[in-house]
Design an enzyme around this catalytic site. Sequence first.
Site, PDB file in Angstrom:
ATOM      1  N   GLU A  26       0.841  -1.204   0.000  1.00 45.16           N
ATOM      2  CA  GLU A  26       0.000   0.000   0.000  1.00 45.16           C
ATOM      3  C   GLU A  26       0.875   1.253   0.000  1.00 45.16           C
ATOM      4  OE1 GLU A  26      -3.501  -0.044   2.558  1.00 45.16           O
ATOM      5  OE2 GLU A  26      -3.022   2.006   3.173  1.00 45.16           O
ATOM      6  N   THR A  57      -3.795   4.845  -1.544  1.00 48.91           N
ATOM      7  CA  THR A  57      -4.809   5.433  -0.671  1.00 48.91           C
ATOM      8  C   THR A  57      -5.344   6.732  -1.285  1.00 48.91           C
ATOM      9  OG1 THR A  57      -3.276   6.793   0.598  1.00 48.91           O
ATOM     10  CG2 THR A  57      -3.607   4.534   1.360  1.00 48.91           C
ATOM     11  N   ARG A 116     -15.544   4.127   3.836  1.00 46.33           N
ATOM     12  CA  ARG A 116     -16.288   5.316   4.233  1.00 46.33           C
ATOM     13  C   ARG A 116     -15.331   6.501   4.336  1.00 46.33           C
ATOM     14  NH1 ARG A 116     -18.026   6.412  10.224  1.00 46.33           N
ATOM     15  NH2 ARG A 116     -15.850   7.058  10.161  1.00 46.33           N
ATOM     16  N   ALA A 136     -19.687   2.498   4.770  1.00 47.10           N
ATOM     17  CA  ALA A 136     -19.118   1.792   3.613  1.00 47.10           C
ATOM     18  C   ALA A 136     -20.110   0.781   3.030  1.00 47.10           C
ATOM     19  CB  ALA A 136     -17.818   1.092   4.016  1.00 47.10           C
ATOM     20  N   TYR A 157     -11.190  -4.428  10.910  1.00 44.47           N
ATOM     21  CA  TYR A 157     -10.541  -3.924  12.133  1.00 44.47           C
ATOM     22  C   TYR A 157     -10.528  -5.009  13.203  1.00 44.47           C
ATOM     23  CZ  TYR A 157     -11.468   0.295   9.547  1.00 44.47           C
ATOM     24  OH  TYR A 157     -11.515   1.224   8.539  1.00 44.47           O
ATOM     25  N   GLN A 188      -6.708  -3.417   9.326  1.00 42.23           N
ATOM     26  CA  GLN A 188      -5.878  -2.393   9.957  1.00 42.23           C
ATOM     27  C   GLN A 188      -4.658  -3.107  10.545  1.00 42.23           C
ATOM     28  OE1 GLN A 188      -4.610   0.376   9.941  1.00 42.23           O
ATOM     29  NE2 GLN A 188      -6.531   1.484  10.246  1.00 42.23           N
TER      30      GLN A 188
HETATM   31  C1  LIG Z   1      -6.629  -1.288   4.880  1.00 42.15           C
HETATM   32  C2  LIG Z   1      -7.193   0.076   5.124  1.00 42.15           C
HETATM   33  C3  LIG Z   1      -7.049   1.063   4.164  1.00 42.15           C
HETATM   34  C4  LIG Z   1      -7.555   2.343   4.378  1.00 42.15           C
HETATM   35  N1  LIG Z   1      -7.385   3.296   3.394  1.00 42.15           N
HETATM   36  C5  LIG Z   1      -7.867   4.551   3.594  1.00 42.15           C
HETATM   37  C6  LIG Z   1      -7.742   5.543   2.581  1.00 42.15           C
HETATM   38  O1  LIG Z   1      -7.206   5.308   1.512  1.00 42.15           O
HETATM   39  N2  LIG Z   1      -8.229   6.790   2.837  1.00 42.15           N
HETATM   40  C7  LIG Z   1      -8.870   7.088   4.017  1.00 42.15           C
HETATM   41  O2  LIG Z   1      -9.313   8.228   4.172  1.00 42.15           O
HETATM   42  N3  LIG Z   1      -9.010   6.162   4.985  1.00 42.15           N
HETATM   43  C8  LIG Z   1      -8.532   4.894   4.808  1.00 42.15           C
HETATM   44  N4  LIG Z   1      -8.703   3.953   5.792  1.00 42.15           N
HETATM   45  C9  LIG Z   1      -9.326   4.349   7.065  1.00 42.15           C
HETATM   46  C10 LIG Z   1     -10.874   4.303   7.027  1.00 42.15           C
HETATM   47  O3  LIG Z   1     -11.360   5.174   6.052  1.00 42.15           O
HETATM   48  C11 LIG Z   1     -11.369   4.735   8.402  1.00 42.15           C
HETATM   49  O4  LIG Z   1     -11.041   3.785   9.367  1.00 42.15           O
HETATM   50  C12 LIG Z   1     -12.854   5.088   8.480  1.00 42.15           C
HETATM   51  O5  LIG Z   1     -13.113   5.650   9.781  1.00 42.15           O
HETATM   52  C13 LIG Z   1     -13.793   3.909   8.349  1.00 42.15           C
HETATM   53  O6  LIG Z   1     -13.923   3.483   7.066  1.00 42.15           O
HETATM   54  P1  LIG Z   1     -14.652   2.071   6.757  1.00 42.15           P
HETATM   55  O7  LIG Z   1     -14.770   1.932   5.318  1.00 42.15           O
HETATM   56  O8  LIG Z   1     -14.017   0.993   7.525  1.00 42.15           O
HETATM   57  O9  LIG Z   1     -16.111   2.425   7.395  1.00 42.15           O
HETATM   58  P2  LIG Z   1     -17.355   1.567   7.826  1.00 42.15           P
HETATM   59  O10 LIG Z   1     -17.233   0.149   7.463  1.00 42.15           O
HETATM   60  O11 LIG Z   1     -18.549   2.304   7.310  1.00 42.15           O
HETATM   61  O12 LIG Z   1     -17.297   1.668   9.416  1.00 42.15           O
HETATM   62  C14 LIG Z   1     -17.130   2.909  10.063  1.00 42.15           C
HETATM   63  C15 LIG Z   1     -17.759   2.861  11.463  1.00 42.15           C
HETATM   64  O13 LIG Z   1     -19.171   2.851  11.337  1.00 42.15           O
HETATM   65  C16 LIG Z   1     -19.732   1.726  11.983  1.00 42.15           C
HETATM   66  N5  LIG Z   1     -20.878   1.293  11.164  1.00 42.15           N
HETATM   67  C17 LIG Z   1     -20.834   0.702   9.953  1.00 42.15           C
HETATM   68  N6  LIG Z   1     -22.090   0.479   9.492  1.00 42.15           N
HETATM   69  C18 LIG Z   1     -22.942   0.950  10.441  1.00 42.15           C
HETATM   70  C19 LIG Z   1     -24.366   1.034  10.564  1.00 42.15           C
HETATM   71  N7  LIG Z   1     -25.164   0.552   9.614  1.00 42.15           N
HETATM   72  N8  LIG Z   1     -24.881   1.610  11.688  1.00 42.15           N
HETATM   73  C20 LIG Z   1     -24.081   2.094  12.677  1.00 42.15           C
HETATM   74  N9  LIG Z   1     -22.718   2.044  12.611  1.00 42.15           N
HETATM   75  C21 LIG Z   1     -22.158   1.488  11.499  1.00 42.15           C
HETATM   76  C22 LIG Z   1     -18.610   0.688  12.045  1.00 42.15           C
HETATM   77  O14 LIG Z   1     -18.814  -0.235  13.119  1.00 42.15           O
HETATM   78  C23 LIG Z   1     -17.417   1.605  12.252  1.00 42.15           C
HETATM   79  O15 LIG Z   1     -17.301   1.970  13.611  1.00 42.15           O
HETATM   80  C24 LIG Z   1      -8.221   2.652   5.610  1.00 42.15           C
HETATM   81  C25 LIG Z   1      -8.364   1.655   6.580  1.00 42.15           C
HETATM   82  C26 LIG Z   1      -7.874   0.378   6.346  1.00 42.15           C
HETATM   83  C27 LIG Z   1      -8.027  -0.690   7.393  1.00 42.15           C
END
Ligand SMILES: Cc1cc2nc3c(=O)[nH]c(=O)nc-3n(C[C@H](O)[C@H](O)[C@H](O)COP(=O)(O)OP(=O)(O)OC[C@H]3O[C@@H](n4cnc5c(N)ncnc54)[C@H](O)[C@@H]3O)c2cc1C
Length: 302
Positions: A26, A57, A116, A136, A157, A188
């Site tokens: 990455e 990213t 997200r 997401a 996570y 993560q």
């Molecule tokens: C491998 C990896 C790569 C990443 N790359 C980037 C990047 O390029 N750019 C960047 O900005 N960030 C990146 N991130 C960080 C990520 O964007 C953040 O951690 C962000 O806060 C969550 O994104 P997510 O897609 O996991 O969100 P989600 O899966 O939507 O989860 C976010 C939060 O919402 C909660 N949630 C989900 N669905 C619901 C629902 N229906 N009701 C209530 N709560 C809910 C989850 O439990 C979680 O606490 C990366 C993370 C990882 C692990």
Amino acid sequence: MGVVSTMTTSREQHAGQVGRPALSFEFFPPRQPEGERLFWNTLEALIPYQPDFVSITCGAGGSRQAGSGELVRQVHERTGLYTVAHLTCVGASRATLTDMLRFYQECGIPAVLALRGDPPRGEPPGALERGAFRYAEPFVAFIRESFPDFRLGVAAYPEGHPETSDLVRDQCHFQRKVEAGADFAVTQFFFENEVYFRFVASCRKQGVQVPIYPGIMPVTDYKQIKRLSELCGSALPGWLTARYEEIRDDPERMLQTGVELAVEQCRDLLRRGAPGLHFFTLNQSGAVPRILRELGSEFYSA
Ligand SMILES: Cc1cc2nc3c(=O)[nH]c(=O)nc-3n(C[C@H](O)[C@H](O)[C@H](O)COP(=O)(O)OP(=O)(O)OC[C@H]3O[C@@H](n4cnc5c(N)ncnc54)[C@H](O)[C@@H]3O)c2cc1C
């Protein structure tokens, strides 16, 4: 710069070339010209290991997505590597995200890591509500339906997402995100492998079948990792902190220690059945090629 094409791209295969666990790297889009040189040099140093994919990213809320879009295109065009574009939906309209996805489709990018993202710091509250997708999961469903040819990845996570203290609920959200149409997940970073294996076992029990690639963060700059760990919710175990406290002002020893610990961690992960390794390179070429060399031909060779 000067990366030449060394591999062909396959839409179908990005994970686990025959006979070895998957391998991916990455990167983030550099902001300065010096960073750009580092980025391409690091990519070039890692190409001989024939990654199954490289991922780039992106910033949140569309802020720097144009920048990462162009970089994704260049990496794909110049190296021929299977390139995965990260795409965050936070604060973005359906039209903006559709434009971006169309751009990637036209460039022949085979896969997207659908996220997200976090609201950009300093922005007024409400970014999550302003975007077309609150999480997401619906974003994944949208891409799956509107752009069915992309392979889709999502974030996982093992220690729980930092916004929640309810691990069961968090895992349930992860599961729903996968069910919405993900093909693979990348975790993560973490430092205790038990955390990863517990998470994977629990996901499997709930019927999640997709490969969950462990994210590996070599600790070569203790201060930086401390900061990142706080941000990402990845625990720094006491044994690791103790080891680095003594050498925190000695970059060469930190690099050496980071390589040794990552080799140990990776070897254990692979021997116990992890489907591959996803390295957070931080655009640095110091650690990852050394880790791969030391892991040796049991797993990967250049
Ligand atoms: C491998 C990896 C790569 C990443 N790359 C980037 C990047 O390029 N750019 C960047 O900005 N960030 C990146 N991130 C960080 C990520 O964007 C953040 O951690 C962000 O806060 C969550 O994104 P997510 O897609 O996991 O969100 P989600 O899966 O939507 O989860 C976010 C939060 O919402 C909660 N949630 C989900 N669905 C619901 C629902 N229906 N009701 C209530 N709560 C809910 C989850 O439990 C979680 O606490 C990366 C993370 C990882 C692990």
